[in-house]
Design a protein around this motif. Structure first.
Motif, PDB file in Angstrom:
ATOM      1  N   TRP A 101       0.981  -1.198   0.025  1.00 22.39           N
ATOM      2  CA  TRP A 101      -0.024   0.081  -0.124  1.00 22.39           C
ATOM      3  C   TRP A 101       1.091   1.269  -0.018  1.00 22.39           C
ATOM      4  N   PRO A 102       0.468   2.169  -0.339  1.00 24.93           N
ATOM      5  CA  PRO A 102       1.295   3.457  -0.410  1.00 24.93           C
ATOM      6  C   PRO A 102       1.340   3.981   0.708  1.00 24.93           C
ATOM      7  N   GLY A 103       0.362   3.936   1.654  1.00 22.63           N
ATOM      8  CA  GLY A 103       0.626   4.933   2.985  1.00 22.63           C
ATOM      9  C   GLY A 103       0.722   3.982   4.065  1.00 22.63           C
ATOM     10  N   ASP A 104       1.014   4.903   5.340  1.00 24.03           N
ATOM     11  CA  ASP A 104       1.130   4.268   6.348  1.00 24.03           C
ATOM     12  C   ASP A 104       0.036   4.044   7.364  1.00 24.03           C
ATOM     13  N   THR A 105      -1.043   4.724   7.017  1.00 25.92           N
ATOM     14  CA  THR A 105      -2.166   4.849   7.812  1.00 25.92           C
ATOM     15  C   THR A 105      -3.324   3.944   7.280  1.00 25.92           C
ATOM     16  N   PRO A 106      -4.287   3.261   8.019  1.00 27.81           N
ATOM     17  CA  PRO A 106      -5.477   2.409   7.627  1.00 27.81           C
ATOM     18  C   PRO A 106      -6.120   2.721   6.296  1.00 27.81           C
ATOM     19  N   GLU A 107      -6.479   4.266   6.174  1.00 23.88           N
ATOM     20  CA  GLU A 107      -7.291   4.598   5.060  1.00 23.88           C
ATOM     21  C   GLU A 107      -6.325   4.466   3.768  1.00 23.88           C
ATOM     22  N   HIS A 108      -5.134   4.355   4.103  1.00 27.58           N
ATOM     23  CA  HIS A 108      -3.985   4.293   2.789  1.00 27.58           C
ATOM     24  C   HIS A 108      -3.999   2.998   2.348  1.00 27.58           C
ATOM     25  N   ARG A 109      -4.224   1.819   3.087  1.00 24.54           N
ATOM     26  CA  ARG A 109      -3.753   0.443   2.979  1.00 24.54           C
ATOM     27  C   ARG A 109      -4.797  -0.312   1.826  1.00 24.54           C
ATOM     28  N   LEU A 110      -3.945  -1.112   1.087  1.00 22.33           N
ATOM     29  CA  LEU A 110      -4.613  -2.214   0.497  1.00 22.33           C
ATOM     30  C   LEU A 110      -4.239  -3.402   1.352  1.00 22.33           C
ATOM     31  N   PRO A 111      -5.232  -3.708   2.054  1.00 21.05           N
ATOM     32  CA  PRO A 111      -4.976  -4.904   2.884  1.00 21.05           C
ATOM     33  C   PRO A 111      -5.128  -6.077   2.029  1.00 21.05           C
ATOM     34  N   PRO A 112      -4.605  -7.433   2.661  1.00 21.62           N
ATOM     35  CA  PRO A 112      -4.489  -8.819   1.648  1.00 21.62           C
ATOM     36  C   PRO A 112      -5.790  -9.327   1.353  1.00 21.62           C
ATOM     37  N   GLU A 113      -6.764  -8.954   2.173  1.00 25.18           N
ATOM     38  CA  GLU A 113      -8.186  -9.237   1.612  1.00 25.18           C
ATOM     39  C   GLU A 113      -9.119  -8.261   2.130  1.00 25.18           C
ATOM     40  N   ALA A 114     -10.158  -7.986   1.402  1.00 21.71           N
ATOM     41  CA  ALA A 114     -11.303  -7.239   1.901  1.00 21.71           C
ATOM     42  C   ALA A 114     -12.248  -7.983   2.918  1.00 21.71           C
ATOM     43  N   PRO A 115     -12.605  -7.090   3.939  1.00 22.14           N
ATOM     44  CA  PRO A 115     -13.415  -7.588   5.185  1.00 22.14           C
ATOM     45  C   PRO A 115     -14.296  -8.777   4.597  1.00 22.14           C
ATOM     46  N   GLY A 116     -14.555  -9.836   5.135  1.00 20.00           N
ATOM     47  CA  GLY A 116     -15.151 -10.952   5.133  1.00 20.00           C
ATOM     48  C   GLY A 116     -14.840 -11.875   3.739  1.00 20.00           C
ATOM     49  N   GLU A 117     -13.840 -11.633   2.965  1.00 20.22           N
ATOM     50  CA  GLU A 117     -13.239 -12.312   1.771  1.00 20.22           C
ATOM     51  C   GLU A 117     -12.754 -13.478   2.262  1.00 20.22           C
ATOM     52  N   LEU A 118     -12.162 -13.686   3.362  1.00 19.94           N
ATOM     53  CA  LEU A 118     -11.637 -14.896   3.633  1.00 19.94           C
ATOM     54  C   LEU A 118     -12.556 -15.767   4.165  1.00 19.94           C
ATOM     55  N   LEU A 119     -13.661 -15.454   4.914  1.00 20.32           N
ATOM     56  CA  LEU A 119     -14.440 -16.201   5.309  1.00 20.32           C
ATOM     57  C   LEU A 119     -15.407 -16.908   4.262  1.00 20.32           C
ATOM     58  N   ALA A 120     -15.700 -15.821   3.252  1.00 20.05           N
ATOM     59  CA  ALA A 120     -16.481 -16.169   1.906  1.00 20.05           C
ATOM     60  C   ALA A 120     -15.868 -17.360   1.019  1.00 20.05           C
ATOM     61  N   LYS A 121     -14.366 -17.057   1.041  1.00 24.81           N
ATOM     62  CA  LYS A 121     -13.625 -18.036   0.074  1.00 24.81           C
ATOM     63  C   LYS A 121     -13.554 -19.613   0.893  1.00 24.81           C
ATOM     64  N   TRP A 122     -13.109 -19.460   2.024  1.00 28.10           N
ATOM     65  CA  TRP A 122     -13.025 -20.896   2.636  1.00 28.10           C
ATOM     66  C   TRP A 122     -14.252 -21.531   2.579  1.00 28.10           C
ATOM     67  N   THR A 123     -15.449 -20.930   2.999  1.00 30.62           N
ATOM     68  CA  THR A 123     -16.695 -21.384   2.909  1.00 30.62           C
ATOM     69  C   THR A 123     -16.926 -21.849   1.465  1.00 30.62           C
ATOM     70  N   ALA A 124     -16.683 -21.333   0.356  1.00 28.36           N
ATOM     71  CA  ALA A 124     -16.903 -21.635  -0.978  1.00 28.36           C
ATOM     72  C   ALA A 124     -16.155 -22.787  -1.199  1.00 28.36           C
ATOM     73  N   PHE A 125     -15.056 -23.051  -0.554  1.00 29.62           N
ATOM     74  CA  PHE A 125     -14.129 -24.110  -0.846  1.00 29.62           C
ATOM     75  C   PHE A 125     -14.447 -25.104   0.082  1.00 29.62           C
ATOM     76  N   GLY A 126     -15.582 -25.121   0.362  1.00 23.55           N
ATOM     77  CA  GLY A 126     -16.276 -26.458   1.313  1.00 23.55           C
ATOM     78  C   GLY A 126     -15.731 -26.537   2.602  1.00 23.55           C
ATOM     79  N   TRP A 127     -15.112 -25.602   3.426  1.00 19.40           N
ATOM     80  CA  TRP A 127     -14.597 -25.809   4.652  1.00 19.40           C
ATOM     81  C   TRP A 127     -15.763 -25.397   5.634  1.00 19.40           C
ATOM     82  N   ARG A 128     -15.482 -26.054   6.734  1.00 21.85           N
ATOM     83  CA  ARG A 128     -16.251 -25.357   8.041  1.00 21.85           C
ATOM     84  C   ARG A 128     -15.227 -24.171   8.621  1.00 21.85           C
ATOM     85  N   VAL A 129     -16.136 -22.929   8.733  1.00 19.79           N
ATOM     86  CA  VAL A 129     -15.385 -21.799   9.182  1.00 19.79           C
ATOM     87  C   VAL A 129     -15.810 -21.442  10.626  1.00 19.79           C
ATOM     88  N   LEU A 130     -14.919 -21.119  11.295  1.00 20.37           N
ATOM     89  CA  LEU A 130     -15.064 -20.584  12.618  1.00 20.37           C
ATOM     90  C   LEU A 130     -14.381 -19.138  12.953  1.00 20.37           C
TER      91      LEU A 130
END
Ligand SMILES: Cc1ncc(C[n+]2csc(CCOP(=O)(O)OP(=O)(O)O)c2C)c(N)n1
Ligand SMILES: [Mg+2]
Length: 309
Positions: free
Chosen positions: A205-234
């Motif tokens: 990401w270009p900046g040090d503050t949260p609003e300038h970041r590009l995080p590894p995944e969007a909020p909720g993205e990991l949960l959606a992906k693991w669920t879509a891949f057939g895993w039980r998600v906690l």
């Protein structure tokens, strides 16, 4: 300290493990504090290594090694042991800290971390250190090894579980998802993945503050992906020890398929000036920073140990 859990956690599956009493939580929290002290002391002594990722994953490894894993530190090759793969191998110093306090080797050996002939290499080397189930460091590989271990345990009729700890940046690797598909395809109920979801990686990401970041995944993205891949998600706050233990216990009740625990964490957890700062992924401490970090972790140290600036 920053709060790792998003205000709204969609689709979270409540954990239903047995109660863990406050004395046990306090015992585990004290172990985690001591591991964090060893992380900062050891990396400072070595004048190299990672800080943010190890501090992020400390509570997860504490819960695993001191409450969940069926292992025998005095018999590390015990065939029926649970397997642990630290796929985010750059956080090795947290693993070594947990293993040392658990009794695999003397705590004093941590002082050899990252030295040429040490058993404690910057990235875990299973050929050197008994108790390591997998050599890691090249991100994206550990979950494939874990799938193989879980399949092997089933074939051999062994009642052991396999745990794989991944980073959230690491989950950008395509190989993670190939392995995830295989784990679900074979219904590996004896396999648990834990994602250290600290919303940071190395750069990106270009900046040090949260609003300038590009995080590894969007909020909720990991949960959606693991669920879509057939895993039980906690999902869980990866620093709330009681909840963490209960969720990991719940994760081992596989219910016919593999389980992933998305642990919301803070990179650099426990040291105020490192928390949520990507540049503490790997960075040398100045003497005054070392002194402040140790003081914040409840272990004041003479400033002279800080080494050169
Ligand atoms: C295949 C591969 N690519 C790049 C790296 C270099 N690298 C080491 S750590 C890291 C960032 C990892 O981020 P994340 O998985 O989120 O770990 P954490 O935030 O827990 O430190 C990178 C890119 C690597 N070790 N392996
Ligand atoms: Mg991360």
């Amino acid at each position: 300290m920053s709060d790792p859990l998003p205000a709204s956690v969609p689709h979270a599956v409540a954990s239903a493990g047995p109660a863990i009493d406050t004395a046990e939580i306090a015992r585990l929290e004290e172990i985690a504090r001591r591991i964090r002290v060893e992380i900062v002391r050891t990396v400072n002594h070595a004048r190299g290594g990672h800080l943010g990722g190890p501090l992020s994953v400390t509570d997860i490894l504490t819960a695993l090694y001191f409450r969940i894993l069926r292992v025998r530190p005095d018999d590390p090759g015990w065939p029926d042991r649970d397997r642990l793969v630290l796929s985010k191998g750059h956080s090795s110093i947290a693993l070594y800290g947990a293993m040392a306090l658990r009794g695999y080797f003397p705590v004093e050996e941590l002082a050899t971390f990252d030295a040429v002939h040490s058993r404690l290499q910057g990235h875990p080397d299973m050929c050197l250190l008994p108790g390591l189930d997998m050599s890691t460091g090249s991100l994206g590989m550990g979950i494939s090894a874990g799938v193989g271990m879980a399949l092997g345990a089933r074939l051999a009729g062994r009642d052991c579980r396999t745990f794989v700890v991944l980073g959230d940046g690491e989950c950008q690797e395509g190989s993670v998802w190939e392995a995830a598909m295989v784990g679900a395809r074979y219904g590996l109920a004896n396999l648990v993945a834990i994602v250290d979801h600290n919303k940071l990686q190395q750069y990106g990401w270009p900046g040090d503050t949260p609003e300038h970041r590009l995080p590894p995944e969007a909020p909720g993205e990991l949960l959606a992906k693991w669920t879509a891949f057939g895993w039980r998600v906690l999902e869980v706050d990866g620093h709330a020890m009681g909840e963490l233990v209960r969720t990991l216990e719940e994760a081992t009740r596989g219910e016919g398929r593999p389980t992933v625990v998305i642990a919301h964490t803070v990179k650099g957890r426990g040291v105020s000036f490192m928390e949520d700062r990507y540049y503490w992924h790997t960075r040398l401490l100045k003497p005054e920073e070392f002194a402040q970090a140790m003081a914040e972790l409840g272990e004041p140290a003479p400033a002279v140990e800080g080494g050169p600036t």
